[in-house]
Write an enzyme that holds these catalytic residues in place. Structure first.
Site, PDB file in Angstrom:
ATOM      1  N   GLU A 217       0.837  -1.212   0.000  1.00 39.03           N
ATOM      2  CA  GLU A 217       0.000   0.000   0.000  1.00 39.03           C
ATOM      3  C   GLU A 217       0.867   1.255   0.000  1.00 39.03           C
ATOM      4  O   GLU A 217       0.538   2.254  -0.643  1.00 39.03           O
ATOM      5  CB  GLU A 217      -0.922   0.003   1.230  1.00 39.03           C
ATOM      6  CG  GLU A 217      -1.970  -1.093   1.225  1.00 39.03           C
ATOM      7  CD  GLU A 217      -2.995  -0.930   0.102  1.00 39.03           C
ATOM      8  OE1 GLU A 217      -2.585  -0.905  -1.081  1.00 39.03           O
ATOM      9  OE2 GLU A 217      -4.191  -0.865   0.400  1.00 39.03           O
TER      10      GLU A 217
ATOM     11  N   THR B 212      -5.526   6.150  -5.959  1.00 39.98           N
ATOM     12  CA  THR B 212      -5.615   6.386  -4.516  1.00 39.98           C
ATOM     13  C   THR B 212      -4.719   7.548  -4.088  1.00 39.98           C
ATOM     14  O   THR B 212      -5.124   8.389  -3.270  1.00 39.98           O
ATOM     15  CB  THR B 212      -5.215   5.102  -3.748  1.00 39.98           C
ATOM     16  OG1 THR B 212      -6.080   4.053  -4.168  1.00 39.98           O
ATOM     17  CG2 THR B 212      -5.356   5.285  -2.256  1.00 39.98           C
TER      18      THR B 212
END
Ligand code: HSE
Length: 309
Positions: free
Chosen positions: A130, A183
């Protein structure tokens, strides 16, 4: 010791409206599949990636490569490994695409070496993915994708995960409008400070949602699905957002919001029939807006990563 592992990790819905970076749950039926094979080349190789998206196969620029490298280093192994990834989730969908690849890598490498790490440690490895994909080590997708179930991250430092029970009849309907929202970008648009009055409303909803999940109070779950901080900003990046939310509400959804960083939109529903009706209503709204989309209906899955035959 195994030389080859094949595994699957599910897609996930993160934030769950009021819980930015701290709440998430997996969605059944869609996700990423990995095959990892050990050899003695001393190199990490990523085969051309199957499925949607155009991800790098450079091990230093791909979440699977970065995670495998970190795990091998910590294990003191100089083996080579070959990674074959099949994406079932389009990157930039808001359905935990990078998280599924990250979670399944940590799970498969762990299995390859006889499971030296526990679930929480696997989530921490998956967070490295991530960090590469979005610039931040958030766990609200990787924790549910790895461990299954509705997960709350009480604290990042020290890292503390809580498994939240989910009412038997709680389902999720998700629509994925087929546009990419990165994102990293959708994190950068967020305001850095939150007025105290707004934070108080958000805390109230987090408390209400968790209490509703624990007590199977569907009405409380529904009215707690409010986001006063992130949704007002991010919804502007999603065309048709208001119309799709309205259609879901009119079709009987308990409540919903943006899935992860969008553009997917999720709604929680009481019962599978209701979730199907909500999915149909969202699809109809998207049709009217001439937006391409996919819809998914799923129970709140209690299964995270698993082996594939
Ligand atoms: N909590 C993360 C975010 C999830 O909203 O940026 C990203 O999928």
């Amino acid at each position: 010791m195994l030389t080859k592992v094949k595994a699957f990790a599910p897609a996930s819905v993160a934030n769950v409206s009021c819980g930015f970076d701290i709440l998430g749950f997996p969605i059944d039926n869609i996700g990423d599949t990995i095959e990892i094979e050990r050899n003695n080349t001393g190199k990490i190789t990523i085969n051309p990636i199957k499925g949607p998206g155009t991800l790098s196969t450079d091990p230093d620029k791909n979440v699977c490569g970065v995670i495998a490298k970190a795990m091998l280093k910590d294990l003191g192994k100089s083996d080579g490994i070959v990674i074959s990834l099949t994406k079932g989730i389009l990157p930039g969908s808001g359905l935990g695409s990078s998280a599924a690849s990250s979670a399944v890598t940590a799970f498969a490498v762990n299995a390859l070496y006889g499971n030296p790490f526990d679930g929480k440690k696997l989530v921490e490895y998956a967070m490295l993915g991530e960090e590469l994909a979005s610039g931040t080590k958030h766990a609200d997708n990787v924790a549910p994708a790895t461990l299954g179930g509705f997960i709350a991250i009480r604290s990042y430092d020290p890292f503390d995960l809580i498994n939240i029970p989910v009412p038997e009849n709680l389902y999720c309907a998700v629509i994925h409008p087929m546009v990419e929202v990165r994102t990293e970008l959708s994190r950068n648009v967020l305001k850095k400070n939150v007025p105290l009055k707004t934070a108080i409303k958000q805390w109230g909803n987090v408390a209400g949602l968790i209490a509703g999940l624990f007590s199977s109070d569907y009405n409380l779950i529904g009215r707690s699905l409010e986001d006063h901080i992130v949704e007002p900003v991010r919804s502007l990046l999603i065309s048709g957002y208001a119309e799709i939310r309205e259609a879901a509400k009119n079709a009987g959804a308990l409540g919903g919001g943006i899935s992860g960083s969008g553009p997917s939109i999720f709604n929680l529903c009481e019962g599978e029939e209701s979730a199907k009706a909500v999915a149909n209503a969202m699809a109809k709204a998207a049709d009217e807006l001439k937006l391409p989309y996919e819809v998914h209906v799923s129970k709140i899955s209690t299964t995270g990563c698993r082996f594939v035959e």
